[in-house]
Design an enzyme around this catalytic site. Structure first.
Site, PDB file in Angstrom:
ATOM      1  N   CYS A 210       1.284  38.997  18.160  1.00 53.54           N
ATOM      2  CA  CYS A 210       2.354  40.001  18.227  1.00 53.54           C
ATOM      3  C   CYS A 210       3.257  39.921  17.004  1.00 53.54           C
ATOM      4  O   CYS A 210       3.713  38.838  16.639  1.00 53.54           O
ATOM      5  CB  CYS A 210       3.199  39.806  19.483  1.00 53.54           C
ATOM      6  SG  CYS A 210       2.392  40.303  21.001  1.00 53.54           S
ATOM      7  N   HIS A 262      -3.531  35.880  22.498  1.00 57.86           N
ATOM      8  CA  HIS A 262      -2.814  36.965  23.179  1.00 57.86           C
ATOM      9  C   HIS A 262      -2.095  37.850  22.175  1.00 57.86           C
ATOM     10  O   HIS A 262      -1.699  37.414  21.095  1.00 57.86           O
ATOM     11  CB  HIS A 262      -1.814  36.408  24.200  1.00 57.86           C
ATOM     12  CG  HIS A 262      -0.576  35.826  23.581  1.00 57.86           C
ATOM     13  ND1 HIS A 262       0.502  36.598  23.183  1.00 57.86           N
ATOM     14  CD2 HIS A 262      -0.224  34.546  23.286  1.00 57.86           C
ATOM     15  CE1 HIS A 262       1.444  35.818  22.682  1.00 57.86           C
ATOM     16  NE2 HIS A 262       1.028  34.568  22.722  1.00 57.86           N
ATOM     17  N   CYS A 263      -1.943  39.120  22.537  1.00 56.82           N
ATOM     18  CA  CYS A 263      -1.032  40.027  21.841  1.00 56.82           C
ATOM     19  C   CYS A 263       0.000  40.439  22.889  1.00 56.82           C
ATOM     20  O   CYS A 263       0.507  39.570  23.603  1.00 56.82           O
ATOM     21  CB  CYS A 263      -1.783  41.224  21.249  1.00 56.82           C
ATOM     22  SG  CYS A 263      -2.913  42.052  22.377  1.00 56.82           S
ATOM     23  N   LYS A 264       0.320  41.700  23.031  1.00 54.41           N
ATOM     24  CA  LYS A 264       1.255  42.099  24.086  1.00 54.41           C
ATOM     25  C   LYS A 264       0.509  42.420  25.376  1.00 54.41           C
ATOM     26  O   LYS A 264       0.807  41.878  26.435  1.00 54.41           O
ATOM     27  CB  LYS A 264       2.095  43.302  23.644  1.00 54.41           C
ATOM     28  CG  LYS A 264       3.222  43.626  24.613  1.00 54.41           C
ATOM     29  CD  LYS A 264       4.244  44.568  24.008  1.00 54.41           C
ATOM     30  CE  LYS A 264       3.689  45.954  23.819  1.00 54.41           C
ATOM     31  NZ  LYS A 264       4.733  46.910  23.377  1.00 54.41           N
ATOM     32  N   THR A 270      -6.126  41.487  20.585  1.00 51.41           N
ATOM     33  CA  THR A 270      -6.806  40.267  21.020  1.00 51.41           C
ATOM     34  C   THR A 270      -8.315  40.430  20.916  1.00 51.41           C
ATOM     35  O   THR A 270      -9.029  39.516  20.485  1.00 51.41           O
ATOM     36  CB  THR A 270      -6.404  39.937  22.467  1.00 51.41           C
ATOM     37  OG1 THR A 270      -4.986  39.743  22.526  1.00 51.41           O
ATOM     38  CG2 THR A 270      -7.113  38.697  22.962  1.00 51.41           C
TER      39      THR A 270
END
Length: 611
Positions: A210, A262-264, A270
């Site tokens: 992120c 992970h991203c958001k 991802t």
């Protein structure tokens, strides 16, 4: 008198009215059975009578009640019982210990009751909030698979035994206010930490992709690496390589080590990185197989990595592994020449923004030659039906590029865009609607629509005309000649020369051999040079362009002609921009050049026609 005293107690209840009972009766009844004369005399004394009178009040109701009827006795007895019972309950002389105990018991009972009600309400509220929270998390997860084992319920998936994809761990103030609020419907930070400490204690490393959310890395004992890039976009190509190298270094340290990416949302960005990692670790030989595997593992419907540009970048990384042994390559320097829109309906006339990871490189909204024009004015029809062209006449290109760049088209029906890399692409690329991000969300369908991107190597941006005596003269040098009128004896090229190659132009040709513009004589400037708009030859160009190209409905095709004054037999022209500033002159010049569709050729018309 003494002889009657034994019979007096029996007659005590039948004493006649108006005659008080004899003193011996009371004395015998109250004082005892002393029958001696001395005792009787003492009872008849004044003190004795007085005591007897006082004591007479007590038995009198009893005596009278004995003569009452059974009903009265019953009523009085009931009343007496009631009043006596009421007296016991209401009497202030009753023991205080019982009242205190009763009050304490009542208070304890009330407190216990209120506590039970409060606890029930709190528990109910917690359960209700938790139920809503679970529903919100499942709604946000959408099609993603969740980990629901061992009491956990997380937006988290094992792609392999050592590679985990998950949503953003929110709910901690270190992520800011919005990050804290997101904890209501995303993974709770505490629950994620509990999961990792329970399942992979000391064996995990978190990778945060992120750019919009961060958190305190100490929450994961400092085992956090950040490789940030924006949502719905692509990373710098070298960032993918760096991520894969970092993850590989961690995984090879211990067979039980895991990477948590992970991203958001934990899906698109991802997916791009995890698919690249699967390629790097040689789980599968091709990018397509890696993406299919990830999509099936991460999502119920198999739609995890779906953005065309992100899919393109996984394939770019496959080329890096195949052709460059996984090593980052410097960006190839190119010039963006322009665009063609194939099978373009009338409702698609977008403005354009070109950018890279450092900022905006070009935008039609701010460029001096297009900022005052609407998109309908700077897109022009090419000779081939259904093709619209955009370029800057008289300039080498729109902007210089090297490496990653983004093309964004802003349109009233919805924006669409794409990410490309100069090192990984050819100089000419045609993108279908399925290869453009966001095009599927537009309001109106456009079947068959395609975008062609035309680049040129930086050293071959402005090819020259070898057959001309002034082949070495650049457009900048030719444009300097615009400040003075052209000699009236200038010769005009024959129409046959103009019609032989109507779609070729020396400035916009990618190949020197394709350059067929007319030559310049010793007494005049070339009529086909884009900047030489003041020569009389421009009149012939405009005339022929009008005959060849349908330009009805375009504002740019009609306005420039007003600035040209032509007389029969004369080869001179009055300056169209006299008395106006440079910006107005530039805009007028752009429209003059745009009126001739030949200036928008890129020198690849032979290939273009074969398409």
């Amino acid at each position: 008198m003494s002889s009657e005293s034994p019979n007096l107690p029996a007659a005590a209840g039948t004493v006649p009215d108006n005659h008080p009972p004899p003193p011996p009766v009371v004395t015998a009844a109250e004082a005892g059975s002393d029958d001696s004369p001395k005792g009787v005399a003492s009872k008849l004394s004044a003190a004795g009578i007085s005591n007897w009178a006082k004591n007479l009040k007590v038995p009198q109701p009893f005596a009278s009640t004995q003569n009452d009827s059974g009903v009265e006795n019953t009523e009085k007895s009931a009343f007496a019982k009631f009043t006596s019972g009421l007296g016991i309950r209401l009497s202030p002389k009753s023991p205080q210990t019982n009242d205190t105990t009763t009050e304490g018991t009542s208070s304890a009972t009330e407190s216990s009751f209120i506590g039970t009600i409060t606890k029930g309400l709190v528990d109910t509220s917690k359960n209700a909030v938790k139920a809503v929270q679970v529903k919100a998390r499942h709604a946000v997860s959408q099609n993603k698979r969740r980990y629901q084992e061992g009491g956990f319920d997380l937006d988290l998936t094992y792609i392999t035994e050592n590679i985990i994809a998950m949503g953003f761990p929110a709910g901690d103030m270190s992520s800011g206010f919005f990050g804290y609020v997101e904890g209501f419907y995303r993974n709770q930070m505490e629950e994620v930490i509990n999961f990792l400490e329970t399942q992979h204690k000391g064996k995990y490393k978190v990778y945060n992709l992120c750019s919009e959310r961060l958190y305190d890395v100490s929450l994961f004992e400092g085992k956090v690496a950040s490789f940030p890039f924006d949502d719905h976009n692509c990373p710098p190509i070298h960032l993918v390589t760096s991520f894969c190298q970092s993850a590989y270094s961690w995984l090879k340290e211990d067979i039980e080590n895991v990477v948590v990416v992970h991203c958001k949302a934990g899906m698109a960005r991802t997916g791009l990185m995890i698919c690249s990692l699967l390629l790097y670790l040689k789980f599968f030989p091709t990018a397509e197989e890696c993406m299919d595997f990830y999509n099936q593992k991460r999502c119920v419907d198999g739609k995890g990595l779906v953005l065309p540009s992100q899919i393109r970048y996984v394939k770019y990384f496959e080329r890096i592994l195949t052709y460059f042994n996984g090593e980052n390559q410097p960006g190839r320097r190119c010039m963006l020449r322009g665009f063609r829109l194939h099978r373009c309906p009338y409702w698609i006339r977008p403005s354009i923004t070109i950018s890279d990871h450092n900022g905006v490189l070009f935008t039609t909204k701010k460029h001096p030659r297009t900022k005052d024009l609407s998109p309908e004015d700077f897109w022009f029809s090419a000779p081939k039906k259904g093709v619209m062209v955009f370029a800057l006449p008289g300039e080498p290109g729109l902007t210089e590029l090297a490496g990653d760049f983004k093309i964004q088209f802003h349109d009233r029906q919805g924006d669409f865009y794409c990410w490309l890399n100069t090192t990984m692409m050819e100089n000419r690329v045609i993108l279908k609607t399925s290869e453009l991000d966001g095009f599927d969300k537009r309001k109106l369908p456009s079947p068959g629509f395609m975008v062609e991107v035309v680049l040129a190597d930086i050293n071959a941006t402005i090819p020259t005309n070898p057959s001309s005596e002034t082949a070495s003269k650049t457009p900048e040098e030719t444009s300097a000649a615009n400040s003075s009128p052209v000699d009236g004896s200038a010769s005009v090229p024959g129409p046959d020369k103009e019609t032989e190659n109507p779609d070729k132009d020396d400035v916009f040709s990618d190949n020197e051999g394709d350059s067929t513009g007319p030559t310049k004589t010793t007494s005049s400037a070339s009529s086909q040079t884009p900047e030489a708009k003041k020569s009389a030859d421009e009149t012939a160009v405009l005339t022929k362009a009008t005959e060849k190209v349908s330009i009805s409905g375009n504002k740019g095709s009609s306005q420039p002609v007003q600035g040209v004054t032509v007389s029969k037999g004369e080869a001179t022209e009055k300056p169209s921009g006299a008395g106006v500033n440079a910006s107005s002159s530039s805009e007028s010049e752009f429209k003059v050049m745009a009126a001739d569709a030949s200036v928008f050729s890129f020198g690849d018309e032979d290939d273009f026609e074969s398409d």
